[in-house]
Scaffold this motif. Structure first.
Motif, PDB file in Angstrom:
ATOM      1  N   GLN A 429       0.810  -1.209   0.000  1.00  0.00           N
ATOM      2  CA  GLN A 429       0.000   0.000   0.000  1.00  0.00           C
ATOM      3  C   GLN A 429       0.847   1.265   0.000  1.00  0.00           C
ATOM      4  OE1 GLN A 429      -2.653  -0.298   3.340  1.00  0.00           O
ATOM      5  NE2 GLN A 429      -3.845  -1.960   2.434  1.00  0.00           N
ATOM      6  N   GLN A 430       2.167   1.091  -0.131  1.00  0.00           N
ATOM      7  CA  GLN A 430       3.127   2.202  -0.182  1.00  0.00           C
ATOM      8  C   GLN A 430       3.093   3.052   1.090  1.00  0.00           C
ATOM      9  OE1 GLN A 430       2.546   4.402  -3.791  1.00  0.00           O
ATOM     10  NE2 GLN A 430       3.142   2.691  -5.106  1.00  0.00           N
ATOM     11  N   ASP A 431       2.778   2.419   2.198  1.00  0.00           N
ATOM     12  CA  ASP A 431       2.811   3.086   3.493  1.00  0.00           C
ATOM     13  C   ASP A 431       4.096   2.643   4.205  1.00  0.00           C
ATOM     14  OD1 ASP A 431       2.347   4.340   5.853  1.00  0.00           O
ATOM     15  OD2 ASP A 431       0.307   3.574   6.132  1.00  0.00           O
ATOM     16  N   PHE A 432       5.209   3.262   3.823  1.00  0.00           N
ATOM     17  CA  PHE A 432       6.516   2.824   4.306  1.00  0.00           C
ATOM     18  C   PHE A 432       6.693   3.094   5.806  1.00  0.00           C
ATOM     19  CE2 PHE A 432       7.118   3.760  -0.220  1.00  0.00           C
ATOM     20  CZ  PHE A 432       7.572   2.532  -0.646  1.00  0.00           C
ATOM     21  N   ASN A 433       6.120   4.180   6.285  1.00  0.00           N
ATOM     22  CA  ASN A 433       6.287   4.508   7.704  1.00  0.00           C
ATOM     23  C   ASN A 433       5.650   3.443   8.590  1.00  0.00           C
ATOM     24  OD1 ASN A 433       7.623   6.905   7.071  1.00  0.00           O
ATOM     25  ND2 ASN A 433       5.704   8.037   6.879  1.00  0.00           N
ATOM     26  N   GLN A 434       4.418   3.022   8.253  1.00  0.00           N
ATOM     27  CA  GLN A 434       3.759   1.986   9.034  1.00  0.00           C
ATOM     28  C   GLN A 434       4.517   0.658   8.937  1.00  0.00           C
ATOM     29  OE1 GLN A 434       1.249   1.967  11.120  1.00  0.00           O
ATOM     30  NE2 GLN A 434       0.763   4.138  10.920  1.00  0.00           N
ATOM     31  N   ALA A 435       5.050   0.377   7.746  1.00  0.00           N
ATOM     32  CA  ALA A 435       5.829  -0.862   7.583  1.00  0.00           C
ATOM     33  C   ALA A 435       7.065  -0.835   8.480  1.00  0.00           C
ATOM     34  CB  ALA A 435       6.230  -1.037   6.123  1.00  0.00           C
ATOM     35  N   TYR A 461      15.333   0.135   3.664  1.00  0.00           N
ATOM     36  CA  TYR A 461      16.211   1.302   3.641  1.00  0.00           C
ATOM     37  C   TYR A 461      17.148   1.267   2.431  1.00  0.00           C
ATOM     38  CZ  TYR A 461      14.729   2.911   8.262  1.00  0.00           C
ATOM     39  OH  TYR A 461      13.999   3.401   9.314  1.00  0.00           O
ATOM     40  N   TYR A 462      17.530   0.075   2.009  1.00  0.00           N
ATOM     41  CA  TYR A 462      18.387  -0.044   0.826  1.00  0.00           C
ATOM     42  C   TYR A 462      17.641   0.438  -0.415  1.00  0.00           C
ATOM     43  CZ  TYR A 462      21.482  -2.147  -2.655  1.00  0.00           C
ATOM     44  OH  TYR A 462      22.320  -2.361  -3.713  1.00  0.00           O
ATOM     45  N   LEU A 463      16.339   0.081  -0.505  1.00  0.00           N
ATOM     46  CA  LEU A 463      15.552   0.528  -1.656  1.00  0.00           C
ATOM     47  C   LEU A 463      15.360   2.041  -1.636  1.00  0.00           C
ATOM     48  CD1 LEU A 463      12.759  -2.178  -1.924  1.00  0.00           C
ATOM     49  CD2 LEU A 463      14.827  -1.964  -3.279  1.00  0.00           C
ATOM     50  N   GLU A 464      15.282   2.630  -0.442  1.00  0.00           N
ATOM     51  CA  GLU A 464      15.129   4.072  -0.335  1.00  0.00           C
ATOM     52  C   GLU A 464      16.470   4.803  -0.417  1.00  0.00           C
ATOM     53  OE1 GLU A 464      13.015   4.821   3.262  1.00  0.00           O
ATOM     54  OE2 GLU A 464      11.085   4.202   2.408  1.00  0.00           O
ATOM     55  N   ASN A 465      17.527   4.038  -0.683  1.00  0.00           N
ATOM     56  CA  ASN A 465      18.876   4.595  -0.852  1.00  0.00           C
ATOM     57  C   ASN A 465      19.395   5.246   0.428  1.00  0.00           C
ATOM     58  OD1 ASN A 465      21.142   4.852  -2.458  1.00  0.00           O
ATOM     59  ND2 ASN A 465      20.562   6.879  -3.225  1.00  0.00           N
ATOM     60  N   GLN A 469      21.183   3.629   7.316  1.00  0.00           N
ATOM     61  CA  GLN A 469      20.174   2.846   8.039  1.00  0.00           C
ATOM     62  C   GLN A 469      20.165   1.398   7.556  1.00  0.00           C
ATOM     63  OE1 GLN A 469      18.321   3.498  10.549  1.00  0.00           O
ATOM     64  NE2 GLN A 469      18.480   5.724  10.769  1.00  0.00           N
ATOM     65  N   ALA A 470      20.326   1.217   6.267  1.00  0.00           N
ATOM     66  CA  ALA A 470      20.365  -0.152   5.735  1.00  0.00           C
ATOM     67  C   ALA A 470      21.534  -0.927   6.331  1.00  0.00           C
ATOM     68  CB  ALA A 470      20.464  -0.112   4.213  1.00  0.00           C
ATOM     69  N   THR A 471      22.669  -0.273   6.477  1.00  0.00           N
ATOM     70  CA  THR A 471      23.835  -0.935   7.060  1.00  0.00           C
ATOM     71  C   THR A 471      23.607  -1.275   8.529  1.00  0.00           C
ATOM     72  OG1 THR A 471      25.264   0.287   5.529  1.00  0.00           O
ATOM     73  CG2 THR A 471      26.302  -0.723   7.450  1.00  0.00           C
ATOM     74  N   ASN A 472      22.979  -0.354   9.272  1.00  0.00           N
ATOM     75  CA  ASN A 472      22.721  -0.607  10.696  1.00  0.00           C
ATOM     76  C   ASN A 472      21.822  -1.824  10.893  1.00  0.00           C
ATOM     77  OD1 ASN A 472      24.263   1.607  11.401  1.00  0.00           O
ATOM     78  ND2 ASN A 472      22.501   3.012  11.459  1.00  0.00           N
ATOM     79  N   TYR A 473      20.745  -1.884  10.139  1.00  0.00           N
ATOM     80  CA  TYR A 473      19.830  -3.010  10.311  1.00  0.00           C
ATOM     81  C   TYR A 473      20.409  -4.302   9.725  1.00  0.00           C
ATOM     82  CZ  TYR A 473      16.118  -0.188  12.268  1.00  0.00           C
ATOM     83  OH  TYR A 473      15.369   0.600  13.103  1.00  0.00           O
ATOM     84  N   ALA A 474      21.244  -4.189   8.714  1.00  0.00           N
ATOM     85  CA  ALA A 474      21.916  -5.386   8.213  1.00  0.00           C
ATOM     86  C   ALA A 474      22.852  -5.961   9.274  1.00  0.00           C
ATOM     87  CB  ALA A 474      22.685  -5.064   6.930  1.00  0.00           C
ATOM     88  N   ASP A 475      23.564  -5.057   9.986  1.00  0.00           N
ATOM     89  CA  ASP A 475      24.423  -5.518  11.083  1.00  0.00           C
ATOM     90  C   ASP A 475      23.598  -6.161  12.196  1.00  0.00           C
ATOM     91  OD1 ASP A 475      26.686  -4.631   9.793  1.00  0.00           O
ATOM     92  OD2 ASP A 475      26.637  -2.645  10.746  1.00  0.00           O
ATOM     93  N   LEU A 476      22.438  -5.555  12.511  1.00  0.00           N
ATOM     94  CA  LEU A 476      21.575  -6.127  13.546  1.00  0.00           C
ATOM     95  C   LEU A 476      21.071  -7.508  13.146  1.00  0.00           C
ATOM     96  CD1 LEU A 476      19.984  -5.842  16.191  1.00  0.00           C
ATOM     97  CD2 LEU A 476      18.192  -4.668  14.877  1.00  0.00           C
ATOM     98  N   ALA A 477      20.709  -7.657  11.873  1.00  0.00           N
ATOM     99  CA  ALA A 477      20.224  -8.954  11.398  1.00  0.00           C
ATOM    100  C   ALA A 477      21.314 -10.009  11.471  1.00  0.00           C
ATOM    101  CB  ALA A 477      19.704  -8.824   9.966  1.00  0.00           C
ATOM    102  N   VAL A 478      22.525  -9.638  11.083  1.00  0.00           N
ATOM    103  CA  VAL A 478      23.634 -10.594  11.112  1.00  0.00           C
ATOM    104  C   VAL A 478      23.999 -10.950  12.542  1.00  0.00           C
ATOM    105  CG1 VAL A 478      26.061 -10.905  10.532  1.00  0.00           C
ATOM    106  CG2 VAL A 478      24.511  -9.886   8.866  1.00  0.00           C
ATOM    107  N   ASN A 479      24.007  -9.975  13.431  1.00  0.00           N
ATOM    108  CA  ASN A 479      24.346 -10.250  14.831  1.00  0.00           C
ATOM    109  C   ASN A 479      23.280 -11.093  15.520  1.00  0.00           C
ATOM    110  OD1 ASN A 479      26.694  -8.735  14.579  1.00  0.00           O
ATOM    111  ND2 ASN A 479      25.686  -6.833  15.220  1.00  0.00           N
TER     112      ASN A 479
END
Length: 818
Positions: A429-435, A461-465, A469-479
């Motif tokens: 639904q293109q509601d990125f904030n709620q997602a 965050y990667y899609l939004e360039n 933020q994409a790196t932070n959450y990628a690190d969280l996912a890996v950890n």
């Protein structure tokens, strides 16, 4: 009175029962084990011979019988009976109850012992069966029919449907011959009805497998209408299935109901399956209320996942919110009959128990359990995604209700997946904030769920360039889960976006070590190797990926591109041909094939693929330009006009394409059309020198009075152009002089620099293309079909094409006389 009493004599008469208490040493068996003679006799054939009982005193011997008058009488029966085994008249009488093997009545006492009857010689040969008899022929034919039916079934199981049908037809022909022969030699009661039923049933099944539905229905009708086949009515289920495949739903429902009447209530499972087929047929016809009644009956009698899911679909179709909720709860409550993972956890350190658990952890039964559980989860997730947006005022509230219901069941682990799916719905639904807010709720969950949520956040965050933020959450996912291949892939993507290709390759490799089937990591690794110019390793990655994803268009394109980089056009063409078999309407792939064939000199193939590309996407300027030049080169200028007019429509501000249209009219001899086109161009582009020159030439050749007007305009435009060029040149010279004065600080240096610059200008420079000797008019009249140099894509090496030759030909033809 005593005178008539006679007492029995005491001394002289024998006692009737005397001798029975006497000890006979013959029966003394206690010392037989120590008797050497007896043991020797027992080990020889002599010891195994039957004893002659007549020589041993026994009850059959005659003995005196005391009577009441004191006289002795002999029993006549005992006297007259011959002793057992005695020889009478020279012939041995057979012994009672002891009949030795091989003994015959006619054998003499001195005959040899022959228990196996070897003296009689070999047995006579067996009598040959008479193959000409009618019964034997029928038996052989019956055997042949059975063999054909078996061969037909085997061929069907192997996938050879045509051979299976041929065998079934042959079995049917031979069975009819068999029935006729039975009728000729015996009554109809002797016909093998089971064989007839099996032949017809197999034939109908093979017709249906070969999609010959009319023949299959006719064969089933033969079985159903024959009253001798007691269970033939059940085959109406098969007829209903055929009608369902033919989309004749009304007849399918009719036959299903007829079959339901034929099947007794004891066959509960079969009746449930037929009811399910009836419900599906009602859904196909849009009769959702009737379908609901069928599925409701199934869920009340024998609930299963498919019926529960179909019931939810029916209530969704009619828009009944409350019933959707109830049906979802029924679906959740369907028993799976699956043992959960606790069974496969060892309670102690007993090695025997551990070995047993390891043996059953991945056996076939365990795989069936996993498939059933996976299917149940898929049904529940799909049903929740379907009804969540409609059962409440908003889809978020609906998802919350579904999550609460799932949490109260034994599918607790699906609740987190539903929450993540809720975030995915927000994305659709293109509601990125709620997602993002929904996914951030999982940061305090367990590691598996946290890793999945963080992976999705990193992807968003990667899609939004937003690489930070994409790196932070990628690190969280890996950890959170170091063995999550999706998290490692996303981490590699963030590193790749930052330009650190070596480190990105390491993350992709680690993801592949954790899950060798992670196609995203393998694809990205190939792209990374391309960036690192490690072409061989990139090709190896994409070839491995091609073995996994046989029909992936992206993989095929990458392989073709790598072969093109490796300057192997034949392999590139081969892979592009495979690619267009997957995506036959992709105009870019078709134009790439045309370009490769053109470079190889195969103009006909190049024209074919360029034309196909133009047909699917008629707005590619490069393709339009090539097709127009091809028709001009082949002397079909009229056909080239169509393509240049299309280019003029796409780029109306570029005079080049309109000039090419006018030039095609002129080359084809249609001077009037060419003149009209040049006039139109002059109105749109009044300062275009080439257009005015062609107008002057055409008017001169055609003897028109307008020639003087166009000559005047041409001189005026050329003068303005010359003034403009001088201004530009003087501005350049002034800026260059000021730079030289600032750098050198003297006039002498500047003068020397000017002389050197003028000398260099007289020679072809390295920064400008070499020009042959000619006037400015020649340069101005040149029309490059490929457009200005600045607009072309930069290539490593460009070969001279036939369009350039055509432009040179126009160059010499369109010169104005001085």
């Amino acid at each position: 009175m005593m005178q008539n009493v006679h007492l029995a004599p005491e001394a002289d008469e024998d006692d009737l029962y005397s001798g029975y208490n006497d000890y006979n040493p013959t029966f003394d068996t206690e010392d037989l084990e120590n008797d050497i003679a007896f043991q020797q006799a027992a080990r020889t054939s002599h010891g195994r011979r039957p004893p002659v009982t007549a020589k041993i005193p026994g009850t059959s011997a005659s003995r005196p019988l005391a009577t009441g008058i004191g006289s002795k009488a002999t029993l006549t029966s005992s006297m007259g009976r011959p002793m057992t085994g005695a020889i009478q008249d020279g012939v041995a009488r057979p012994m009672t109850a002891v009949h030795a093997a091989g003994y015959t009545k006619a054998a003499m006492r001195g005959s040899s012992f022959d228990p196996l009857g070897q003296a009689r010689g070999p047995a006579p040969p067996l009598e040959m069966k008479n193959s000409d008899s009618s019964e034997e022929k029928i038996r052989q034919l019956e055997k042949k029919v059975n063999e054909l039916v078996e061969e037909s079934c085997i061929a069907n199981s192997c996938g050879d449907l045509k051979l299976a049908l041929e065998k079934a037809k042959e079995a049917g022909r031979k069975e009819r011959v068999l029935v006729r022969q039975r009728e000729q030699i015996a009554t109809a009661e002797n016909i093998n009805l089971d064989l007839t039923y099996s032949v017809l049933f197999n034939l109908a099944g093979q017709y249906a497998a070969n999609e010959m539905y009319a023949e299959a229905l006719n064969t089933y009708q033969v079985i159903v209408k024959n009253k001798m086949f007691s269970n033939g009515g059940r085959l109406k289920v098969n007829m209903g299935n055929i009608y369902l495949k033919q989309r004749n739903y009304s007849k399918a429902i009719k036959f299903y109901r007829m079959a339901l009447d034929q099947i007794p209530s004891a066959h509960k499972e079969m009746r449930i399956k037929i009811m399910q087929n009836i419900g599906v047929a009602f859904i196909k016809t849009g009769q959702y209320v009737d379908a609901i009644s069928s599925f409701d009956y199934i869920m009340s009698m024998s609930p299963n996942l498919k019926a529960g899911f179909n019931l939810i679909l029916c209530y969704f179709a009619i828009g009944n919110r409350e019933q959707m909720k109830k049906a979802f709860q029924k679906l959740i409550a369907v028993p799976l009959e699956v043992d959960y993972d606790d069974k496969y956890i060892s309670p102690n350190d007993d090695p025997h128990t551990n070995l047993l658990i390891e043996a059953i952890k991945n056996d076939s039964l365990r795989q069936i359990e996993r498939e059933r559980k996976s299917m149940a989860e898929e049904y529940i997730m799909t049903a929740a995604k379907l009804i969540a947006p409609v059962i409440e005022t908003s889809f978020a509230v609906g998802y919350d209700w579904c999550v609460e219901v799932v949490k109260a069941s034994h599918y607790v682990e699906l609740a987190n997946d539903l929450e993540i799916n809720k975030a995915t719905t927000y994305l659709r639904q293109q509601d990125f904030n709620q997602a993002l807010e929904t996914l951030k709720m999982f940061e305090k969950k367990d590691s598996r769920v946290k890793s999945a949520a963080a992976t999705n956040l990193s992807f968003l965050y990667y899609l939004e360039n937003e690489l930070a933020q994409a790196t932070n959450y990628a690190d969280l996912a890996v950890n959170s889960d170091r063995y999550n291949p999706a998290a490692l892939t996303n981490k590699g993507n963030t590193v790749f976006a930052n330009g650190d290709y070596e480190k990105a390759a390491e993350f992709y490799k680690e993801a592949l070590r954790n899950d060798s089937s992670c196609t995203e990591a393998l694809y990205n690794l190939g792209l990374t190797y391309k960036k690192l110019n490690r072409i061989e390793e990139a090709l190896d990655c994409f070839l491995k990926l091609h073995a996994i994803l046989r029909n992936s268009a992206q993989v095929l394109h990458q392989i073709a591109n790598i072969y093109e980089i490796m300057e192997d056009p034949n392999q590139a063409i081969e892979w592009l041909l495979q690619l267009i078999s997957v995506v036959p309407t992709d105009p870019h792939v078709l134009s790439k094939l045309g370009k490769l064939y053109d470079n190889e000199g195969d103009k006909s193939q190049a024209f074919h693929y360029y034309y196909e590309s133009y047909r699917y996407f008629p707005s590619n300027i490069e393709v339009i330009e090539w097709l127009g030049a091809y028709y001009i080169d082949t002397q079909f200028c009229e056909k080239a006009i169509e393509y240049f007019e299309r280019a003029a429509l796409i780029l109306p501000t570029e005079v080049k394409w309109q000039l090419m249209v006018a030039s095609c009219y002129r080359r084809s001899g249609n001077y009037q059309k060419a003149l009209e086109k040049y006039k139109i161009i002059h109105k749109k582009f009044p300062e275009n020198v080439e257009c005015l020159r062609f107008l002057v030439r055409l008017c001169t050749d055609m003897g028109l009075k307008e020639v003087q007007e166009y000559v005047t305009k041409l001189k005026k435009v050329e003068k303005l152009k010359e003034i403009r060029e001088q201004r530009i040149k003087s501005g350049r010279d002034g800026s260059a002089r000021s730079r030289r004065e600032g750098n050198a600080g003297g006039d002498s240096g500047g003068t020397k620099g000017e002389r050197l610059s003028a000398k260099l200008k007289a020679l072809p420079g390295t920064s400008e293309p070499y020009e042959s000797s000619g006037s400015k008019e020649i340069d101005a009249s040149y029309i490059d079909p490929l457009g200005p140099q600045a607009e072309r894509p930069k290539t490593a090496a460009r070969k001279r094409t036939e369009e350039d030759d055509f432009a040179d030909e126009e160059l010499g033809e369109d010169l104005l006389p001085e």
